[in-house]
Motif scaffolding. Structure first.
Motif, mmCIF file in Angstrom:
data_model
loop_
_atom_site.group_PDB
_atom_site.id
_atom_site.type_symbol
_atom_site.label_atom_id
_atom_site.label_comp_id
_atom_site.label_asym_id
_atom_site.label_seq_id
_atom_site.Cartn_x
_atom_site.Cartn_y
_atom_site.Cartn_z
ATOM 1 N N ALA A 187 0.989 -0.858 0.124
ATOM 2 C CA ALA A 187 0.034 0.054 -0.025
ATOM 3 C C ALA A 187 0.812 1.233 0.280
ATOM 4 O O ALA A 187 0.828 2.298 -0.435
ATOM 5 N N LEU A 188 2.153 1.734 0.480
ATOM 6 C CA LEU A 188 2.771 2.245 0.705
ATOM 7 C C LEU A 188 3.477 2.464 -0.135
ATOM 8 O O LEU A 188 3.657 3.414 -0.769
ATOM 9 N N VAL A 189 3.963 1.890 -1.494
ATOM 10 C CA VAL A 189 4.672 1.727 -2.756
ATOM 11 C C VAL A 189 3.483 2.020 -3.551
ATOM 12 O O VAL A 189 3.455 2.602 -4.071
ATOM 13 N N LEU A 190 2.129 1.429 -3.439
ATOM 14 C CA LEU A 190 1.415 2.404 -4.471
ATOM 15 C C LEU A 190 0.685 3.786 -4.063
ATOM 16 O O LEU A 190 0.868 4.769 -5.019
ATOM 17 N N GLY A 191 0.372 4.136 -3.192
ATOM 18 C CA GLY A 191 0.740 5.732 -2.377
ATOM 19 C C GLY A 191 1.608 5.963 -3.126
ATOM 20 O O GLY A 191 1.684 7.579 -3.408
ATOM 21 N N ILE A 192 3.041 6.491 -3.026
ATOM 22 C CA ILE A 192 4.973 6.704 -3.540
ATOM 23 C C ILE A 192 4.109 6.263 -5.231
ATOM 24 O O ILE A 192 4.572 7.916 -5.739
ATOM 25 N N VAL A 193 3.379 5.460 -5.778
ATOM 26 C CA VAL A 193 3.605 5.752 -7.256
ATOM 27 C C VAL A 193 2.186 6.085 -7.531
ATOM 28 O O VAL A 193 2.627 7.138 -8.714
ATOM 29 N N MET A 194 1.224 7.195 -7.022
ATOM 30 C CA MET A 194 0.235 7.515 -7.128
ATOM 31 C C MET A 194 0.531 9.195 -7.456
ATOM 32 O O MET A 194 0.356 9.891 -7.605
ATOM 33 N N THR A 195 1.158 8.931 -6.033
ATOM 34 C CA THR A 195 1.594 10.134 -5.887
ATOM 35 C C THR A 195 2.622 10.509 -6.682
ATOM 36 O O THR A 195 2.732 12.201 -6.934
ATOM 37 N N VAL A 196 3.412 10.144 -7.523
ATOM 38 C CA VAL A 196 4.648 10.656 -8.844
ATOM 39 C C VAL A 196 3.433 11.043 -9.657
ATOM 40 O O VAL A 196 3.435 11.713 -10.858
ATOM 41 N N ALA A 197 2.529 10.037 -9.812
ATOM 42 C CA ALA A 197 1.608 9.772 -10.842
ATOM 43 C C ALA A 197 0.466 11.561 -10.798
ATOM 44 O O ALA A 197 0.746 12.365 -12.069
ATOM 45 N N ALA A 198 0.494 12.018 -9.794
ATOM 46 C CA ALA A 198 -0.723 12.887 -9.637
ATOM 47 C C ALA A 198 0.557 14.387 -9.785
ATOM 48 O O ALA A 198 0.553 15.428 -10.046
ATOM 49 N N LEU A 199 1.872 14.271 -9.629
ATOM 50 C CA LEU A 199 2.620 15.373 -9.186
ATOM 51 C C LEU A 199 3.373 15.380 -11.046
ATOM 52 O O LEU A 199 3.576 16.261 -11.671
ATOM 53 N N LEU A 200 3.202 14.296 -11.701
ATOM 54 C CA LEU A 200 3.147 14.047 -13.373
ATOM 55 C C LEU A 200 2.072 15.292 -13.911
ATOM 56 O O LEU A 200 2.019 15.230 -15.356
ATOM 57 N N ILE A 201 0.403 14.666 -13.672
ATOM 58 C CA ILE A 201 -0.296 15.427 -14.121
ATOM 59 C C ILE A 201 -0.696 16.931 -13.901
ATOM 60 O O ILE A 201 -1.605 17.978 -14.168
ATOM 61 N N LEU A 202 0.014 17.112 -12.622
ATOM 62 C CA LEU A 202 -0.418 18.461 -11.398
ATOM 63 C C LEU A 202 -0.054 19.849 -12.911
ATOM 64 O O LEU A 202 -0.470 20.861 -12.946
ATOM 65 N N PRO A 203 1.448 19.462 -13.173
ATOM 66 C CA PRO A 203 1.377 20.764 -14.287
ATOM 67 C C PRO A 203 -0.219 21.068 -15.503
ATOM 68 O O PRO A 203 -0.106 22.237 -16.142
ATOM 69 N N ASP A 204 -0.772 19.953 -16.293
ATOM 70 C CA ASP A 204 -1.914 20.275 -16.987
ATOM 71 C C ASP A 204 -3.051 20.514 -15.781
ATOM 72 O O ASP A 204 -3.992 21.705 -16.509
ATOM 73 N N ALA A 205 -2.721 20.456 -14.733
ATOM 74 C CA ALA A 205 -4.292 21.161 -13.840
ATOM 75 C C ALA A 205 -3.813 22.586 -13.712
ATOM 76 O O ALA A 205 -4.961 22.724 -13.153
ATOM 77 N N VAL A 206 -2.671 22.961 -13.897
ATOM 78 C CA VAL A 206 -2.357 24.510 -13.202
ATOM 79 C C VAL A 206 -2.600 25.320 -14.446
ATOM 80 O O VAL A 206 -3.168 26.109 -14.412
ATOM 81 N N HIS A 207 -1.608 24.337 -15.676
ATOM 82 C CA HIS A 207 -2.606 25.141 -17.478
ATOM 83 C C HIS A 207 -3.677 25.003 -17.550
ATOM 84 O O HIS A 207 -4.908 26.133 -17.736
ATOM 85 N N LEU A 208 -4.403 24.786 -16.956
ATOM 86 C CA LEU A 208 -6.417 24.387 -17.280
ATOM 87 C C LEU A 208 -6.953 25.308 -15.944
ATOM 88 O O LEU A 208 -7.636 26.096 -16.385
ATOM 89 N N ALA A 209 -6.299 25.274 -14.815
ATOM 90 C CA ALA A 209 -7.021 26.246 -13.684
ATOM 91 C C ALA A 209 -6.726 28.094 -14.676
ATOM 92 O O ALA A 209 -7.286 29.051 -14.500
#
Length: 656
Positions: free
Chosen positions: A271-293
């Motif tokens: 579960a910890l590894v899953l959370g870390i990988v999901m955090t990385v995925a969120a950080l990678l899509i965060l620039p697109d979210a900022v540009h949309l905002a």
């Protein structure tokens, strides 16, 4: 025990059969949560023989302790007296040194991943934050050196070496400071909180090397990324395009890996590894979210248009700040939700549904008819449900239970569930089938202790959790008889009872000389305690995240101060600067906060969805406080740069 009973001078045992005088209090620092009473060697012989009928599970054991004699010699003496072989006595013996050296296992020792993964992620973020602080000044100095004619490659190498030396120095100093603080805490703080000896001082060499390597790698990679030349529209545009494609591809791969991992995740570390990988995925899509905002329209006014234009211009810097904030805050949120869910799942559960009274002795059998008659005569309860268990087990259960409950009718089963049964469930049970209450999705196979296994038609329903944690399925007594399966009588269950009837039942069992443990009723379990060391670790991570918030928004504040001075110099009102500030803070708030909370909750929620042993529990108060602190820190750090920008700065220099 002494505190719970109110420091008594005498205690009553075995439902008032005997009164025992309390002559002292024995304090065992290694068993602070165990309720025990110690008596002399003749106590058991002095008790009346009648208790063996009312308390059949009661027995006595002899414990011998001595000083100043090795275990081998003491065991030889006891062997001559009792006739028990020396080897048997040695197997059940422990010395005082054994207890003094048996240390407690902390939460991180039981689950090393709770420390390893967060610490590595934290060091990686620390390296990125250091680069964000150092690169503006190093870039200016590198540009000055380059203008003097020095080639670019040696300049970049020098910048990377400077960053590496600073990161390594900070890691070494921080490690030494942490070791010193931990050593002082072991001397002065932890002994006051523990009742058992502390674990030995852990070896830290390999851990410090790993943390230093992770922080150095993250710092150098981020420095190389920041040092990509910005000049040349065609070259920089191509680099940005390929970087965007690679970032989205890695994010898609991370999401796909998480979806695949859900099928095999079983442990906390998974579960910890899953959370870390999901955090990385969120950080990678965060620039697109900022540009949309930043593309969201603002009010059609001068202030709105200027704020919208500057938001587009500074989207890259806002994205960097958002990534830093989300990365620093996602770890504490995710770990808090995971540990809270683990504690809730492992906490004591209610053994009896609310409003029900169960008569069952500690051996798991129904009490004697005399006890049942005494209870019904005193408390007024009537018409119990006779609950039995089939001699066998089921295959295909989706829980850790495999036993089969046996009841006389579907009406009795509806009383136990405190809700009517579906027509399909009643039809299946009447036809000789099973009712699955474990959460399985297929027909169950009943395996009797003596006989041939049979796969029976199975209905599925949600049942009272208190019963579902004891049995996997239910069958009618007529079905058990038709299959020649023995069904032992486990308990008598009364439904619709009141608190007064429960009190009278306990009094009736006591007066009849029965075991008080025969009476079982609903008790709300205490909320699970979160270990203090865990709150300390999460608090430290939160403080680091808060500091990262102030540091990372400092650059935004400096730009806002410069722009506000320019606005004043050309005659625009101070409200224009506040509009720009509000737009940037809004982008940060509406992108970082929801994404951080989602990353904090989603990994544990997905693991709980595929693992019935884990129950999702979100500490809403803690999450709301974290979101409020984040918003407040961003607002304060950004608004602090606007203080002092007044009309006196309306100079031509502000336009340069």
């Amino acid at each position: 025990m002494d505190e719970k009973l109110g420091n008594p001078g005498q205690i009553s045992v075995f439902s008032g059969v005997k009164q025992i005088a309390v002559v002292g209090v024995f304090v065992d620092p290694y068993a602070t949560d165990i309720l025990e009473v110690y008596g002399g060697s003749n106590l058991w012989q002095s008790l009346p023989a009648s208790i063996r009928g009312s308390f059949p599970q009661s027995s006595s054991s002899l414990v011998v302790s001595w000083d100043s004699l090795p275990i081998s010699e003491g065991a030889a003496v006891l062997s001559r007296i009792s006739g028990i072989p020396v080897d048997s006595l040695m197997n059940g013996s422990n010395s005082r040194s054994f207890y003094l050296t048996s240390s407690q296992r902390s939460l991180t020792q039981r689950t090393p991943g709770l420390f390893t993964f967060p610490s590595l992620g934290l060091m990686a973020l620390a390296g990125i934050v250091m680069v964000g602080m150092l690169m503006p000044r190093l870039r200016d100095e590198a540009d000055a050196i380059t203008r003097l004619g020095v080639p670019g490659r040696p300049v970049i190498t020098g910048v990377l070496l400077a960053i590496a030396s600073l990161v390594i120095s900070a890691a070494v100093v921080g490690s030494l400071a942490g070791v010193l603080l931990g050593w002082l805490a072991r001397l002065w703080v932890i002994p006051r909180l523990l009742t058992q000896p502390m674990s030995p001082f852990p070896p830290l060499g390999g851990l410090l090397v790993r943390l230093s390597v992770v922080s150095l790698t993250s710092a150098l990679v981020s420095a190389v990324f920041v040092s990509i030349p910005r000049r040349g529209y065609r070259t920089s545009g191509r680099i940005r395009r390929w970087t965007r494609v690679a970032r989205r591809g890695v994010a898609a791969g991370a999401v796909a890996w998480c979806l695949y991992q859900l099928a095999v995740v079983r442990s906390i570390e998974d579960a910890l590894v899953l959370g870390i990988v999901m955090t990385v995925a969120a950080l990678l899509i965060l620039p697109d979210a900022v540009h949309l905002a930043v593309r969201m329209p603002l009010p059609p006014s001068v202030n709105g248009r200027i704020a919208h234009r500057l938001a587009h211009t500074q989207a890259g810097r806002v994205t960097t700040v958002a990534v830093l904030l989300c990365g620093c805050l996602a770890l504490p949120c995710s770990l808090t939700v995971l540990v809270t869910s683990i504690q809730v799942s492992n906490a004591a559960q209610a053994l009896v549904p609310r409003g029900q009274l169960v008569l069952q002795d500690p051996m798991g059998e129904a009490p004697s008819p005399a006890i049942v008659r005494a209870v019904e005569r005193t408390s007024g309860v009537r018409d119990p449900v006779a609950v039995g268990s089939a001699a066998g087990a089921v295959e295909g259960s989706a829980s850790n239970c495999f036993g089969v409950m046996v009841v006389s009718s579907t009406d009795d089963l509806a009383r136990l569930n405190d809700a009517p049964l579906d027509a399909a469930v009643v039809k299946t049970l009447d036809a000789g089938g099973l009712l699955d209450i474990s959460g399985a999705r297929t027909d169950l196979t009943f395996v009797p202790d003596n006989g041939r296994s049979r796969t029976l038609p199975t209905a599925h329903t949600e049942f009272q959790p208190a019963w579902a944690q004891k049995y996997a399925a239910v069958m009618l007594r007529s079905t058990a008889e038709a299959m020649n399966v023995t069904a032992a009588k486990d308990a008598y269950v009364y439904t619709g009872v009141t608190d007064r009837q429960i009190t009278l039942t306990k009094s009736a069992v006591f007066s009849a000389g029965g075991d008080p443990r025969v009476v079982n009723y609903h008790v709300d379990p205490e909320p699970p305690p979160i270990p203090w060391e865990w709150w300390l670790a999460v608090g430290a991570l939160s403080v680091i995240a808060l500091l990262a918030t102030f540091v990372s928004t400092r650059a935004l504040g400096a730009d806002l101060r410069q722009h506000s001075a320019q606005f004043l110099a050309i005659g625009l009102p101070p409200a224009t600067g506040r509009w720009v500030l509000a737009s940037q803070l809004g982008v940060l708030t509406f992108t970082v906060v929801p994404l951080t909370i989602a990353v904090g909750i989603l990994p544990t929620a997905l693991v709980a969805a595929v693992n019935k042993g884990l129950e999702l529990s979100v500490p809403t108060g803690v999450m709301a406080l974290a979101a409020g602190v984040l918003v407040g820190a961003v607002a304060i750090s950004g608004a602090g740069a606007m203080v002092g920008v007044t009309a006196k700065e309306r100079t031509v220099d502000a336009l340069v």
